[in-house]
Design a protein around this motif. Sequence first.
Motif, PDB file in Angstrom:
ATOM      1  N   UNK A 109       0.814  -1.222   0.000  1.00 16.21           N
ATOM      2  CA  UNK A 109       0.000   0.000   0.000  1.00 16.21           C
ATOM      3  C   UNK A 109       0.846   1.270   0.000  1.00 16.21           C
ATOM      4  N   UNK A 110       1.537   1.485  -1.086  1.00 14.72           N
ATOM      5  CA  UNK A 110       2.320   2.694  -1.310  1.00 14.72           C
ATOM      6  C   UNK A 110       1.939   3.220  -2.690  1.00 14.72           C
ATOM      7  N   UNK A 111       1.789   4.517  -2.822  1.00 16.47           N
ATOM      8  CA  UNK A 111       1.384   5.082  -4.112  1.00 16.47           C
ATOM      9  C   UNK A 111       2.358   4.667  -5.210  1.00 16.47           C
ATOM     10  N   UNK A 112       3.659   4.715  -4.920  1.00 19.19           N
ATOM     11  CA  UNK A 112       4.637   4.362  -5.941  1.00 19.19           C
ATOM     12  C   UNK A 112       4.537   2.891  -6.354  1.00 19.19           C
ATOM     13  N   UNK A 113       4.057   2.046  -5.465  1.00 17.87           N
ATOM     14  CA  UNK A 113       3.860   0.639  -5.810  1.00 17.87           C
ATOM     15  C   UNK A 113       2.603   0.457  -6.668  1.00 17.87           C
ATOM     16  N   UNK A 114       1.491   1.022  -6.215  1.00 20.69           N
ATOM     17  CA  UNK A 114       0.256   0.851  -6.973  1.00 20.69           C
ATOM     18  C   UNK A 114       0.340   1.520  -8.343  1.00 20.69           C
ATOM     19  N   UNK A 115       1.018   2.679  -8.419  1.00 22.00           N
ATOM     20  CA  UNK A 115       1.180   3.332  -9.720  1.00 22.00           C
ATOM     21  C   UNK A 115       1.986   2.465 -10.691  1.00 22.00           C
ATOM     22  N   UNK A 116       2.905   1.678 -10.172  1.00 19.68           N
ATOM     23  CA  UNK A 116       3.747   0.843 -11.028  1.00 19.68           C
ATOM     24  C   UNK A 116       2.928  -0.216 -11.761  1.00 19.68           C
ATOM     25  N   UNK A 117       1.861  -0.712 -11.121  1.00 20.76           N
ATOM     26  CA  UNK A 117       1.101  -1.825 -11.713  1.00 20.76           C
ATOM     27  C   UNK A 117      -0.333  -1.458 -12.078  1.00 20.76           C
ATOM     28  N   UNK A 118      -0.707  -0.182 -11.920  1.00 17.70           N
ATOM     29  CA  UNK A 118      -2.098   0.172 -12.186  1.00 17.70           C
ATOM     30  C   UNK A 118      -2.447   0.055 -13.669  1.00 17.70           C
ATOM     31  N   UNK A 119      -1.482   0.327 -14.562  1.00 21.99           N
ATOM     32  CA  UNK A 119      -1.758   0.162 -15.989  1.00 21.99           C
ATOM     33  C   UNK A 119      -2.037  -1.285 -16.346  1.00 21.99           C
ATOM     34  N   UNK A 120      -1.249  -2.202 -15.789  1.00 22.40           N
ATOM     35  CA  UNK A 120      -1.481  -3.624 -16.019  1.00 22.40           C
ATOM     36  C   UNK A 120      -2.834  -4.052 -15.480  1.00 22.40           C
ATOM     37  N   UNK A 121      -3.169  -3.618 -14.253  1.00 22.27           N
ATOM     38  CA  UNK A 121      -4.457  -3.978 -13.669  1.00 22.27           C
ATOM     39  C   UNK A 121      -5.610  -3.468 -14.532  1.00 22.27           C
ATOM     40  N   UNK A 122      -5.446  -2.267 -15.053  1.00 21.14           N
ATOM     41  CA  UNK A 122      -6.479  -1.706 -15.933  1.00 21.14           C
ATOM     42  C   UNK A 122      -6.634  -2.560 -17.190  1.00 21.14           C
TER      43      UNK A 122
END
Length: 315
Positions: free
Chosen positions: A197-210
């Motif tokens: 739960x860190x913004x830099x972590x979620x931002x790294x994989x949010x494109x893939x999740x999308x």
Amino acid sequence: MNEIVVPEIRAAGAVLWRWDSSGKPEVAVVHRPRYDDWTLPKGKQDPGETIPATAAREVREETGFVPVLGRSLGRVRYPVTTMDGRSGQKVVDYYSARVAGGQFVPNDEVDALRWLGPEQAAVLLSRNTDRTVLDAFTALPPDTTTLLLVRHAKAGKRDKWEGDDDLRPLSKNGVKQAAALRELLPLFGPDRVYSAPRVRCTQTVEGLAEDLGVPIREEPVLSEEGYWPHPSDGVGRLLEIAAEGGTPVVCSQGGVIPHVVEHLARSSGAATPALAARKGSLWVLSFTTAGGGAPVLAAADYLASPLPREVTDQS
């Protein structure tokens, strides 16, 4: 007259496999009319392309089948002579690759494809180097579970960020790394996404999740603050995720990843390359399950960066 030596020629390929009608693995061996040889599908790296992308593209082009990459099967080197008579060395990285659809159609490079059991394939192959790769494939069951362990991409410098460190976002270079991961990770067939739960972590994989149409599931015990009070809880959670099957992606931090990989490798006896976790890097962790028990790490392969201009290290 001195011999002119060209820079090494990078290439990649795969042992493409599927289950036969009796539930046994069979692998694809292709015939190249230009050389009149039987070989594993492979080909040269294109400019601006990562090695895993080369492997996947070459398999599709030569066989017509869509591959899902798995563990690394190592790297082979052999001397070659270019069309203009210069000497060089070809360096080929190989992966295990499961068939995910497609159909073979003869083409200019490959005019025949045979599906064979590994023993029969070894007899047909023309090169000993291909047999070495096939031996690496048969050393483990083909259907290992892949877990993709990602370190978050580059973020802005901590000493220049005045807010909560949990909210520190990716830098411009980090955004580029995340975009490259968005292209790289699908080659391994991911189906769900987890993140510290860190913004830099979620931002790294949010494109893939999308792209996958799935949520990002937060994992507090895989953040640095959540992991170190009880490391066994973090390792246990990672094993729980692997036990669910499929191909999960887990994004964590540099203070966690090397320790997790070291612990898993020490517990199973699996060999690993140097324990590193550069920002934007990827560990491809392959697990086996004996008799329905807990997953056991069987192989660990490290890709230092998703960006093609940077060095990619593999075991």
